[in-house]
Write a protein that holds these residues in place. Structure first.
Motif, PDB file in Angstrom:
ATOM      1  N   CYS A 108      13.847 -17.046  15.159  1.00  0.00           N
ATOM      2  CA  CYS A 108      12.913 -18.184  15.181  1.00  0.00           C
ATOM      3  C   CYS A 108      11.556 -17.782  14.641  1.00  0.00           C
ATOM      4  CB  CYS A 108      12.739 -18.710  16.604  1.00  0.00           C
ATOM      5  SG  CYS A 108      14.162 -19.609  17.206  1.00  0.00           S
ATOM      6  N   GLU A 109      11.075 -16.636  15.105  1.00  0.00           N
ATOM      7  CA  GLU A 109       9.750 -16.178  14.652  1.00  0.00           C
ATOM      8  C   GLU A 109       9.749 -15.979  13.147  1.00  0.00           C
ATOM      9  OE1 GLU A 109       9.158 -12.794  17.236  1.00  0.00           O
ATOM     10  OE2 GLU A 109       7.838 -13.955  18.561  1.00  0.00           O
ATOM     11  N   ALA A 110      10.811 -15.365  12.621  1.00  0.00           N
ATOM     12  CA  ALA A 110      10.902 -15.132  11.177  1.00  0.00           C
ATOM     13  C   ALA A 110      10.921 -16.450  10.414  1.00  0.00           C
ATOM     14  CB  ALA A 110      12.151 -14.316  10.866  1.00  0.00           C
ATOM     15  N   ALA A 111      11.759 -17.382  10.898  1.00  0.00           N
ATOM     16  CA  ALA A 111      11.870 -18.685  10.230  1.00  0.00           C
ATOM     17  C   ALA A 111      10.533 -19.423  10.240  1.00  0.00           C
ATOM     18  CB  ALA A 111      12.955 -19.520  10.901  1.00  0.00           C
ATOM     19  N   LEU A 112       9.836 -19.401  11.405  1.00  0.00           N
ATOM     20  CA  LEU A 112       8.550 -20.096  11.493  1.00  0.00           C
ATOM     21  C   LEU A 112       7.504 -19.429  10.608  1.00  0.00           C
ATOM     22  CD1 LEU A 112       8.352 -20.963  15.310  1.00  0.00           C
ATOM     23  CD2 LEU A 112       8.523 -22.569  13.420  1.00  0.00           C
ATOM     24  N   GLU A 140      16.786 -24.463  10.052  1.00  0.00           N
ATOM     25  CA  GLU A 140      17.607 -25.217   9.118  1.00  0.00           C
ATOM     26  C   GLU A 140      17.222 -24.878   7.684  1.00  0.00           C
ATOM     27  OE1 GLU A 140      20.403 -27.866  11.182  1.00  0.00           O
ATOM     28  OE2 GLU A 140      20.175 -27.115   9.126  1.00  0.00           O
ATOM     29  N   GLU A 141      15.910 -24.886   7.419  1.00  0.00           N
ATOM     30  CA  GLU A 141      15.426 -24.577   6.071  1.00  0.00           C
ATOM     31  C   GLU A 141      15.877 -23.202   5.643  1.00  0.00           C
ATOM     32  OE1 GLU A 141      11.183 -26.947   6.231  1.00  0.00           O
ATOM     33  OE2 GLU A 141      11.329 -25.159   4.943  1.00  0.00           O
ATOM     34  N   LYS A 142      15.743 -22.243   6.571  1.00  0.00           N
ATOM     35  CA  LYS A 142      16.125 -20.859   6.270  1.00  0.00           C
ATOM     36  C   LYS A 142      17.623 -20.805   5.964  1.00  0.00           C
ATOM     37  CE  LYS A 142      14.955 -16.258   7.982  1.00  0.00           C
ATOM     38  NZ  LYS A 142      15.896 -15.591   7.102  1.00  0.00           N
ATOM     39  N   HIS A 143      18.414 -21.559   6.755  1.00  0.00           N
ATOM     40  CA  HIS A 143      19.862 -21.560   6.577  1.00  0.00           C
ATOM     41  C   HIS A 143      20.230 -22.115   5.200  1.00  0.00           C
ATOM     42  CE1 HIS A 143      24.100 -21.922   7.398  1.00  0.00           C
ATOM     43  NE2 HIS A 143      24.066 -23.241   7.240  1.00  0.00           N
ATOM     44  N   VAL A 144      19.552 -23.226   4.839  1.00  0.00           N
ATOM     45  CA  VAL A 144      19.818 -23.839   3.540  1.00  0.00           C
ATOM     46  C   VAL A 144      19.511 -22.845   2.424  1.00  0.00           C
ATOM     47  CG1 VAL A 144      18.908 -25.563   1.938  1.00  0.00           C
ATOM     48  CG2 VAL A 144      19.548 -26.233   4.231  1.00  0.00           C
ATOM     49  N   VAL A 159       4.175 -19.521   5.717  1.00  0.00           N
ATOM     50  CA  VAL A 159       3.747 -18.951   4.433  1.00  0.00           C
ATOM     51  C   VAL A 159       3.914 -19.988   3.323  1.00  0.00           C
ATOM     52  CG1 VAL A 159       4.413 -17.296   2.659  1.00  0.00           C
ATOM     53  CG2 VAL A 159       4.085 -16.520   5.022  1.00  0.00           C
ATOM     54  N   LEU A 160       5.079 -20.674   3.331  1.00  0.00           N
ATOM     55  CA  LEU A 160       5.324 -21.724   2.342  1.00  0.00           C
ATOM     56  C   LEU A 160       4.277 -22.827   2.474  1.00  0.00           C
ATOM     57  CD1 LEU A 160       9.213 -22.174   2.423  1.00  0.00           C
ATOM     58  CD2 LEU A 160       7.848 -21.688   0.397  1.00  0.00           C
ATOM     59  N   ASP A 161       4.018 -23.254   3.737  1.00  0.00           N
ATOM     60  CA  ASP A 161       3.071 -24.339   3.974  1.00  0.00           C
ATOM     61  C   ASP A 161       1.683 -24.012   3.442  1.00  0.00           C
ATOM     62  OD1 ASP A 161       4.288 -25.607   7.198  1.00  0.00           O
ATOM     63  OD2 ASP A 161       4.897 -25.958   5.128  1.00  0.00           O
ATOM     64  N   ILE A 162       1.186 -22.800   3.752  1.00  0.00           N
ATOM     65  CA  ILE A 162      -0.189 -22.501   3.323  1.00  0.00           C
ATOM     66  C   ILE A 162      -0.278 -22.248   1.834  1.00  0.00           C
ATOM     67  CG2 ILE A 162      -1.074 -21.714   5.542  1.00  0.00           C
ATOM     68  CD1 ILE A 162      -0.726 -18.865   4.673  1.00  0.00           C
ATOM     69  N   SER A 163       0.858 -21.901   1.207  1.00  0.00           N
ATOM     70  CA  SER A 163       0.801 -21.716  -0.240  1.00  0.00           C
ATOM     71  C   SER A 163       0.685 -23.076  -0.917  1.00  0.00           C
ATOM     72  CB  SER A 163       2.021 -20.947  -0.748  1.00  0.00           C
ATOM     73  OG  SER A 163       3.170 -21.778  -0.670  1.00  0.00           O
ATOM     74  N   SER A 215       8.259 -30.735  20.773  1.00  0.00           N
ATOM     75  CA  SER A 215       7.658 -30.473  19.458  1.00  0.00           C
ATOM     76  C   SER A 215       8.018 -29.090  18.963  1.00  0.00           C
ATOM     77  CB  SER A 215       6.129 -30.569  19.535  1.00  0.00           C
ATOM     78  OG  SER A 215       5.741 -31.823  20.003  1.00  0.00           O
ATOM     79  N   LEU A 216       7.893 -28.114  19.844  1.00  0.00           N
ATOM     80  CA  LEU A 216       8.175 -26.733  19.460  1.00  0.00           C
ATOM     81  C   LEU A 216       9.642 -26.567  19.090  1.00  0.00           C
ATOM     82  CD1 LEU A 216       7.120 -23.866  19.165  1.00  0.00           C
ATOM     83  CD2 LEU A 216       7.659 -23.487  21.575  1.00  0.00           C
ATOM     84  N   LYS A 217      10.505 -27.192  19.890  1.00  0.00           N
ATOM     85  CA  LYS A 217      11.940 -27.110  19.638  1.00  0.00           C
ATOM     86  C   LYS A 217      12.254 -27.685  18.260  1.00  0.00           C
ATOM     87  CE  LYS A 217      16.279 -28.901  21.499  1.00  0.00           C
ATOM     88  NZ  LYS A 217      16.559 -30.300  21.794  1.00  0.00           N
ATOM     89  N   GLU A 218      11.681 -28.838  17.943  1.00  0.00           N
ATOM     90  CA  GLU A 218      11.938 -29.459  16.644  1.00  0.00           C
ATOM     91  C   GLU A 218      11.421 -28.602  15.505  1.00  0.00           C
ATOM     92  OE1 GLU A 218      10.359 -33.409  17.031  1.00  0.00           O
ATOM     93  OE2 GLU A 218      11.967 -34.006  18.399  1.00  0.00           O
ATOM     94  N   ALA A 219      10.249 -27.951  15.705  1.00  0.00           N
ATOM     95  CA  ALA A 219       9.698 -27.074  14.674  1.00  0.00           C
ATOM     96  C   ALA A 219      10.636 -25.901  14.421  1.00  0.00           C
ATOM     97  CB  ALA A 219       8.324 -26.572  15.098  1.00  0.00           C
ATOM     98  N   CYS A 220      11.156 -25.301  15.498  1.00  0.00           N
ATOM     99  CA  CYS A 220      12.071 -24.173  15.350  1.00  0.00           C
ATOM    100  C   CYS A 220      13.350 -24.596  14.669  1.00  0.00           C
ATOM    101  CB  CYS A 220      12.429 -23.578  16.726  1.00  0.00           C
ATOM    102  SG  CYS A 220      11.101 -22.655  17.464  1.00  0.00           S
ATOM    103  N   GLU A 221      13.885 -25.747  15.101  1.00  0.00           N
ATOM    104  CA  GLU A 221      15.135 -26.212  14.518  1.00  0.00           C
ATOM    105  C   GLU A 221      14.953 -26.467  13.023  1.00  0.00           C
ATOM    106  OE1 GLU A 221      16.053 -29.519  17.118  1.00  0.00           O
ATOM    107  OE2 GLU A 221      17.495 -28.310  18.240  1.00  0.00           O
ATOM    108  N   ALA A 222      13.821 -27.094  12.664  1.00  0.00           N
ATOM    109  CA  ALA A 222      13.546 -27.382  11.252  1.00  0.00           C
ATOM    110  C   ALA A 222      13.430 -26.092  10.453  1.00  0.00           C
ATOM    111  CB  ALA A 222      12.259 -28.193  11.135  1.00  0.00           C
TER     112      ALA A 222
END
Lengths: 174, 281
Positions: free
Chosen positions: A48-52, B160-164, A57-61, B150-157
């Motif tokens: 989760c931490e890595a994904a966030l 998901e993006e990373k998975h894609v 990083v993408l967002d601020i770029s 909110s936090l849960k949705e942010a993590c899930e999103a």
């Protein structure tokens, strides 16, 4: 063995031995299971931490000029995430056993709690020892007390059982 | 001598006015009651009960400013005034000052329980306190709930993006990657469920509930057989059904009941952690 032994002779040494072995076994089982849970939680937390982080990083770029706000939000989010994972690991995290589950004399978690007419709950073996060696009175309220007045605090005994089922680390102190 | 006689006469007059006020109050004539209590106060301003009685009249008329003024005065005269703290608590709750109101109600409850355990006012205070604690919990847990969501949705999103991204890079390991991803999402849901656990209404543990009413304990007492009951309920049983333990059927007298202080503490700790439990009380 423990239940049979306690019924026969509450102060017998073999009951103490059985209890020690049982507590040790329950602790080892908990240690094994909680290690696995701990590892899985850690992996998920890192994913989760890595994904966030990547998303941030993408967002601020993309956004220019809102860097400080985005970073501050991101940091808060990471802290909130840490809290969530801390909470998820709470049951497995050794902490202080609640006062009301511990003997007021030994400060250890109850095994066989008994209540006196003053309403105070003690470990059976300890209060019996006190009545035998110190005097026939309630250690805390100092009111007169006889062995026959001790009542098993079944509700607290059940509360202790439920607590240890949930928090296997508590078997260590016993 | 004359002065004492004079004072005694004044006190007697004030008492009569209080009785008049009580009478008007019982007839819902709050204005008249207020006038009577006010006269009593004028004669004897240092009697706390005149102030709390008047405060109660103001409450009936939703005159909260006056309720507060009168009960603060009563508390000033008598720090241990049960009605004073109770009415002040209600006033603070009225202003949505939940934390302060709860403190006053708790004070009133402790004082009331010390004075006369079976008085009706103790039951009233308890009801109001439970209601206030529930509302406070509802307010705070809604906020926590929203933040967690909110936090849960942010993590899930993010996952998901990373998975894609991952599956677009890897070729040929799609099934395994998807299966891992699904497991990860389920594990994440579990984590957030756990994080929200304290705020999620559930079944109160058996050992914290009376075996007769099945409600969480307010004032637990234990019998010589080791069973714990709600004090009011077991007293009622001994009074109306018979002098025996309802579950073990062993002989039981009121004097044998012992307060189960440890369980009382356990209940308090449980409700502190799980505010939703105040609803059932």
């Amino acid at each position: 063995a423990l239940n049979l032994g306690r019924g026969a002779k509450p102060k017998g040494y073999i009951v103490e031995d059985i209890w020690q072995e049982l507590a040790r076994a329950k602790y080892l089982l908990w240690e094994q299971e909680s290690s696995k849970r701990s590892w899985e939680l850690q992996s998920l937390k890192e994913a989760c931490e890595a994904a966030l982080e990547e998303k941030h990083v993408l967002d601020i770029s993309r956004k220019e000029g809102f860097l400080d706000e985005a970073s501050s939000t991101h940091l808060k989010q990471m802290e909130a995430l840490r809290q969530v994972f801390r909470k998820a690991a709470e049951d497995d995290t050794p902490a202080e056993v609640p006062d009301y589950l511990c003997c007021k004399i030994t400060l250890d978690i109850f095994r066989d709690p008994v209540i006196t007419p003053s309403g105070v709950t003690y470990e059976r073996a300890v209060i019996l020892d006190h009545l035998d060696k110190v005097g026939k009175f309630d250690p805390i309220t100092r009111e007169p007390l006889r062995e026959s007045q001790l009542v098993p605090n079944l509700a607290i005994k059940e509360a202790v059982r439920a607590y240890m089922d949930k928090h296997g680390w508590a078997y260590k102190a016993s | 001598m004359v002065l004492e006689a004079g004072l005694a006469g004044v006190a007697k007059q004030a008492e009569q006015l209080r009785l008049d006020g009580n009478y008007y109050f019982s007839k819902d004539r709050y204005g008249a009651a207020i006038d009577a209590y006010t006269e009593a106060i004028t004669l004897c301003p240092n009697v706390p009960i005149y102030w709390t009685n008047r405060a109660l009249c103001h409450l009936k008329r939703n005159d909260w400013t006056k309720v507060e003024a009168d009960c603060r005065k009563a508390i000033q005269l008598d720090h241990d005034s049960v009605k004073g703290h109770y009415l002040l608590g209600l006033t603070l709750l009225q202003r949505n000052e939940y934390a302060e109101g709860i403190k006053e109600l708790e004070k009133a409850l402790n004082l009331g329980r010390g004075a006369k355990p079976k008085g009706y006012i103790v039951e009233d205070i308890w009801q109001e306190l439970a209601r206030a604690k529930y509302l406070l919990w509802e307010q705070e847990s809604s906020k926590r709930s929203w933040e967690l969501q909110s936090l849960k949705e942010a993590c899930e999103a993010a996952l998901e993006e990373k998975h894609v991204l991952d599956i677009s890079i890897k070729e040929g390991f799609l099934d395994e990657a998807s299966s891992t991803h699904l497991k990860q999402m389920e594990a994440l849901r579990q984590v957030f469920r756990k994080a929200a656990e304290d705020d999620t209404p559930a079944e109160v543990p058996d050992y914290l509930c009376c075996k007769i009413t099945l409600d969480i304990f307010q004032d637990p007492v234990i019998t010589p057989s080791g069973v714990t009951y709600e004090r009011a309920v077991i007293l009622d049983h001994l009074d109306k059904v018979g002098k025996f333990d309802p579950i073990t059927r062993e002989p039981l007298r009121e004097s044998q009941l012992v307060p189960n202080l440890a369980i009382k503490e356990a209940v308090r700790a449980y409700m502190d952690k799980h505010g939703w439990a105040y609803k059932a009380s």
